[in-house]
Design a protein around this motif. Structure first.
Motif, PDB file in Angstrom:
ATOM      1  N   LEU A 185      12.014  -7.252  47.722  1.00 12.26           N
ATOM      2  CA  LEU A 185      13.085  -6.628  46.953  1.00 12.26           C
ATOM      3  C   LEU A 185      13.233  -7.339  45.611  1.00 12.26           C
ATOM      4  N   VAL A 186      13.170  -6.565  44.545  1.00  7.72           N
ATOM      5  CA  VAL A 186      13.279  -7.117  43.203  1.00  7.72           C
ATOM      6  C   VAL A 186      14.425  -6.428  42.470  1.00  7.72           C
ATOM      7  N   THR A 187      15.225  -7.227  41.799  1.00  6.94           N
ATOM      8  CA  THR A 187      16.322  -6.702  40.989  1.00  6.94           C
ATOM      9  C   THR A 187      15.972  -6.869  39.527  1.00  6.94           C
ATOM     10  N   ILE A 188      15.958  -5.750  38.803  1.00  7.95           N
ATOM     11  CA  ILE A 188      15.700  -5.760  37.360  1.00  7.95           C
ATOM     12  C   ILE A 188      17.020  -5.468  36.669  1.00  7.95           C
ATOM     13  N   GLY A 189      17.403  -6.343  35.762  1.00 11.39           N
ATOM     14  CA  GLY A 189      18.683  -6.178  35.077  1.00 11.39           C
ATOM     15  C   GLY A 189      18.532  -6.207  33.570  1.00 11.39           C
ATOM     16  N   VAL A 190      19.490  -5.607  32.874  1.00 10.43           N
ATOM     17  CA  VAL A 190      19.480  -5.620  31.415  1.00 10.43           C
ATOM     18  C   VAL A 190      20.925  -5.749  30.927  1.00 10.43           C
ATOM     19  N   ARG A 191      21.125  -6.602  29.935  1.00  8.70           N
ATOM     20  CA  ARG A 191      22.442  -6.800  29.333  1.00  8.70           C
ATOM     21  C   ARG A 191      22.365  -6.473  27.846  1.00  8.70           C
ATOM     22  N   ASN A 192      23.317  -5.714  27.370  1.00  8.54           N
ATOM     23  CA  ASN A 192      23.399  -5.382  25.948  1.00  8.54           C
ATOM     24  C   ASN A 192      24.060  -6.552  25.227  1.00  8.54           C
ATOM     25  N   GLU A 193      23.273  -7.335  24.500  1.00 13.75           N
ATOM     26  CA  GLU A 193      23.777  -8.504  23.795  1.00 13.75           C
ATOM     27  C   GLU A 193      24.281  -8.178  22.388  1.00 13.75           C
ATOM     28  N   LYS A 242      27.776  -5.722  25.548  1.00 12.33           N
ATOM     29  CA  LYS A 242      27.968  -6.757  26.569  1.00 12.33           C
ATOM     30  C   LYS A 242      27.944  -6.210  28.002  1.00 12.33           C
ATOM     31  N   GLU A 243      27.667  -4.938  28.172  1.00  9.19           N
ATOM     32  CA  GLU A 243      27.584  -4.371  29.513  1.00  9.19           C
ATOM     33  C   GLU A 243      26.269  -4.785  30.170  1.00  9.19           C
ATOM     34  N   TYR A 244      26.350  -4.979  31.505  1.00  4.57           N
ATOM     35  CA  TYR A 244      25.164  -5.352  32.285  1.00  4.57           C
ATOM     36  C   TYR A 244      24.856  -4.255  33.287  1.00  4.57           C
ATOM     37  N   LEU A 245      23.584  -3.881  33.376  1.00  2.31           N
ATOM     38  CA  LEU A 245      23.146  -2.850  34.308  1.00  2.31           C
ATOM     39  C   LEU A 245      21.967  -3.388  35.101  1.00  2.31           C
ATOM     40  N   GLU A 246      21.971  -3.207  36.433  1.00  2.00           N
ATOM     41  CA  GLU A 246      20.842  -3.656  37.243  1.00  2.00           C
ATOM     42  C   GLU A 246      20.536  -2.635  38.331  1.00  2.00           C
ATOM     43  N   ARG A 247      19.281  -2.651  38.789  1.00  2.00           N
ATOM     44  CA  ARG A 247      18.844  -1.822  39.897  1.00  2.00           C
ATOM     45  C   ARG A 247      17.926  -2.673  40.784  1.00  2.00           C
ATOM     46  N   THR A 248      18.016  -2.481  42.097  1.00  2.57           N
ATOM     47  CA  THR A 248      17.162  -3.187  43.048  1.00  2.57           C
ATOM     48  C   THR A 248      16.133  -2.227  43.617  1.00  2.57           C
ATOM     49  N   PHE A 249      14.894  -2.677  43.678  1.00  4.16           N
ATOM     50  CA  PHE A 249      13.774  -1.845  44.103  1.00  4.16           C
ATOM     51  C   PHE A 249      12.996  -2.552  45.209  1.00  4.16           C
ATOM     52  N   ASP A 250      12.406  -1.764  46.097  1.00  3.37           N
ATOM     53  CA  ASP A 250      11.402  -2.285  47.028  1.00  3.37           C
ATOM     54  C   ASP A 250      10.067  -2.220  46.300  1.00  3.37           C
ATOM     55  N   LEU A 251       9.555  -3.382  45.924  1.00  6.09           N
ATOM     56  CA  LEU A 251       8.370  -3.431  45.076  1.00  6.09           C
ATOM     57  C   LEU A 251       7.164  -2.769  45.723  1.00  6.09           C
ATOM     58  N   SER A 252       7.138  -2.719  47.057  1.00  7.98           N
ATOM     59  CA  SER A 252       5.997  -2.098  47.738  1.00  7.98           C
ATOM     60  C   SER A 252       5.904  -0.604  47.472  1.00  7.98           C
TER      61      SER A 252
END
Length: 676
Positions: A185-193, A242-252
């Motif tokens: 499981l991998v979580t990819i996140g992005v924050r608007n700086e 400054k908002e943060y958005l993330e999603r978790t994926f099953d890398l397989s």
């Protein structure tokens, strides 16, 4: 001044510490399948920023400078520079096309070539080859240039170096350690700086920006688009300041990541993200606004994250540690009968708790390192049921305090000599099987000069995943006469001391002693006892014993000692004229064996390096691992007593007498090659 590409190569090399894969990334998304028996080449390389430096290095090598020393000093590939630029055996098609073409077009061993890839300029040295020569097929496919009508109008984006800074990307895994078959499981996140609202592309495709590299193994892992994805539904969404958005994926669901491996490095990059979308999603380039999205996102990237996929530790299997510190040190972790200890050591390594930790030294006798946070694990202290002999490279655990009381498996030591004082204070549970780049001596020298030292990275390897040369060294070590006994240690009272017993509590019979022949060399520095591998090289052993019994070696001097900054090398003797050109008046055939490699203490027949079957009476005593002799020279014996004496030998040291200590009950008459 460096141009943009060269500057990027320099920054990339510095930021990806310990990444050996900088120059061997697979082109595109697929892994080139290797044909059985196709040519492989043993290569070294030096990565530099520009052509001028590359040309100066080529000139230095051609003028006699040591390639490995130059790599250690100048290479930007920090993962290989400690090893003198060594890339081991490499197949065509497993590298950047430019690198592959240059490396496999070098005509002769020890030849040099230079080339340029997207990472910078490479000076390549070709050492040896095996298999059937095959010309590489560079990928000459070039993307079609954008038409004038496709050129986007790009909004201003703040850029620092080679990455954008308004959107900060991150990659994080649910665990650092997985077993085969576990969901990764991998979580990819992005924050608007930034201080303004920004567009963010559809999160369902974010995993396509991941670059997954099995370090020292499989390179770029191919990524796939989920089958249910519809490009017509791809859209941008707004991300407030400054908002943060993330999603978790099953890398397989996106990549094959269940294959066992000790370290998998992952980074997210915008350029890879769009390259994969274009390759896998038909018609995506025609979507309104796509060209603008691509131009804006091309320099986004995350920091690196890591995970590993390895089986559980089970009784009877073999596990090894690869320790990076001024070189590489391979250690086999033994099962010494303490419940959970081996599992705990492997777990600490897999969780990264022994990487980037300081190294200290105890009275010049051992290097020490361990877990910084001692609340992380450990096992109960009990008596071991077996021991590992204390010698240079012995791996040991020490009793250490923790919030739950004294434990094992948190603090460790590696022996620098055979001094027995520390052996009484530490619990030995492993042994060194291979040393690359002389890390023990180099770390000892650093600390001796008052400089800091660090255990940069430690990886756990089950036997099946070991590189071939490490397997050979491990197998040779396991058959060594000094290998640990499996006798049990009976728990004792303070008045008794430790007693050895079998499972019934009885004193076991002594292990049967090997019937292999042994010879004693009484030298001006002391005595050396050598066991001879008659089963693997019978004619060489017959030749050596016949010369010893005839008095041939008595009074001869060691005429040569070779050592470099990277290796202790060897000492050579057996030439009756003392110059290295003499012999017994005949030659014998080589008896190479895949079971015998040149490790520290090996006895190796000297011969003309370029002409087979030219050995006679001269021999080498290896003072270090000499992998370049494997499968070329005959390894026909091993020092079993007196290795420290061998290391004290110098040019001019004398074999006062050579005696056969024991041999089998038959005549030792060699088959000779006599020149007409």
């Amino acid at each position: 001044m460096l141009n943009q590409l060269q500057a990027r190569a320099l920054r990339t090399a510095r930021s990806l510490a310990s990444v050996r894969l900088l120059i061997v990334l697979l082109a595109g998304l697929g892994v080139t399948s290797l044909v059985e028996g196709q040519e492989k080449r043993h290569l070294r390389h030096i990565l530099v920023a520009n052509e001028q430096v590359a040309n100066r290095l080529v000139a230095a090598v051609e003028n006699g400078s040591d390639f490995m020393a130059l790599a250690r000093r100048y290479s930007l590939d920090v993962g290989t520079k400690l090893l003198g630029g060594d890339l081991d055996w490499v197949s065509p098609g497993a590298m950047e096309p430019e690198f592959s073409a240059a490396a496999f077009n070098i005509a002769e061993p020890n030849g040099i070539a230079i080339c340029k890839t997207r990472y910078g300029w490479h000076v390549i040295q070709y050492l040896a080859s095996r298999g059937t020569p095959t010309k590489p097929k560079p990928d000459v496919t070039k993307p079609a240039p954008d038409s004038a009508g496709d050129k986007p109008v790009v909004s201003p984006v703040p850029v620092v170096g080679d990455r954008n800074t308004d959107l900060a990307w991150s990659v994080q895994f649910s665990s650092r350690s997985y077993q085969p078959g576990d969901p990764v499981l991998v979580t990819i996140g992005v924050r608007n700086e930034s201080d303004q609202e920004l567009d963010v592309l559809d999160p369902v495709l974010w995993p396509l920006g991941l670059i997954i590299r099995y370090q020292f193994g499989k390179l770029n892992v191919p990524m796939a688009v989920p089958a249910e994805f519809d490009p017509a539904t791809m859209e941008m969404r707004k991300l407030a300041s400054k908002e943060y958005l993330e999603r978790t994926f099953d890398l397989s669901n996106y990549a094959p990541v269940s294959e066992p491996w000790p370290i998998v490095r992952v980074i997210w990059r915008g350029d890879s993200f769009f390259g994969r979308i274009e390759k896998n999603v038909a018609g995506v380039v025609d979507l309104p606004g796509y060209a603008t999205w691509k131009a804006r996102w091309r320099f986004y990237r995350s920091a690196e994250s890591q995970f590993n996929v390895l089986p559980a530790v089970v009784k009877g299997d073999r596990w090894f540690l690869c320790c990076f510190t001024n070189g590489r040190l391979w250690i086999e972790v033994e099962d010494v009968g303490i419940p959970g200890l081996r599992e705990e050591i492997v777990s600490q390594v897999r969780n990264g708790n022994l990487s980037k930790v300081p190294l200290t030294m105890t009275q010049g006798q051992a290097l020490n390192f361990g877990v910084v946070d001692r609340s992380l694990g450990g096992v109960k202290i009990v008596e071991p049921t077996s021991t590992v002999p204390w010698r240079r490279g012995t791996f040991a655990v020490s009793r250490s305090g923790s919030p739950d009381g004294p434990k094992l498996g948190l603090q460790f030591a590696i022996a620098l000599d055979s001094f027995s004082g520390l052996a009484k204070k530490l619990l030995s549970c492993g042994s060194m099987v291979l040393e690359e780049g002389d890390p023990l001596q180099r770390v000892q020298d650093r600390i001796g000069k008052g400089l800091s030292a660090e255990m940069t990275l430690v990886l756990a390897y089950p036997y099946d995943l070991l590189p071939e040369k490490v397997k050979q060294a491990a197998d040779a070590e396991s058959s060594s006469p000094e290998k640990t006994s499996t006798s049990q240690v009976k728990p004792s009272s303070a008045a008794q001391g430790v007693q050895f017993s079998d499972q019934q509590g009885k004193t076991p019979a002594r292990p049967k002693e090997s019937d292999l022949p042994r010879v004693v060399l009484n030298t001006s520095s002391g005595s050396i006892t050598i066991e001879l591998f008659e089963n693997d090289s019978p004619n060489t052993v017959a030749n050596f014993i016949s010369l010893v019994e005839s008095g041939f070696y008595d009074g001869l001097a060691f005429h040569r000692k070779v050592a470099t900054e990277q290796s202790r090398g060897f000492v050579q003797g057996g030439s009756p004229d003392g110059t290295g050109s003499g012999g017994p008046g005949y030659m014998i055939a080589d008896e190479r064996s895949k079971n015998r490699v040149a490790v520290k203490g090996s006895l190796v027949m000297a011969r003309n390096h370029q002409i087979a079957n030219t050995a006679g009476s001269q021999f080498l005593i290896a003072l270090d691992r000499l992998a370049y002799l494997d499968n070329i020279y005959t390894v026909f014996g091993q020092v079993v007593e007196g290795q420290l004496v061998a290391e004290q030998l110098t040019k001019g040291s004398v074999i006062e007498t050579a005696l056969v200590k024991k041999k089998r009950d038959h005549d030792y008459v060699p088959v000779k090659i006599v020149e007409n």
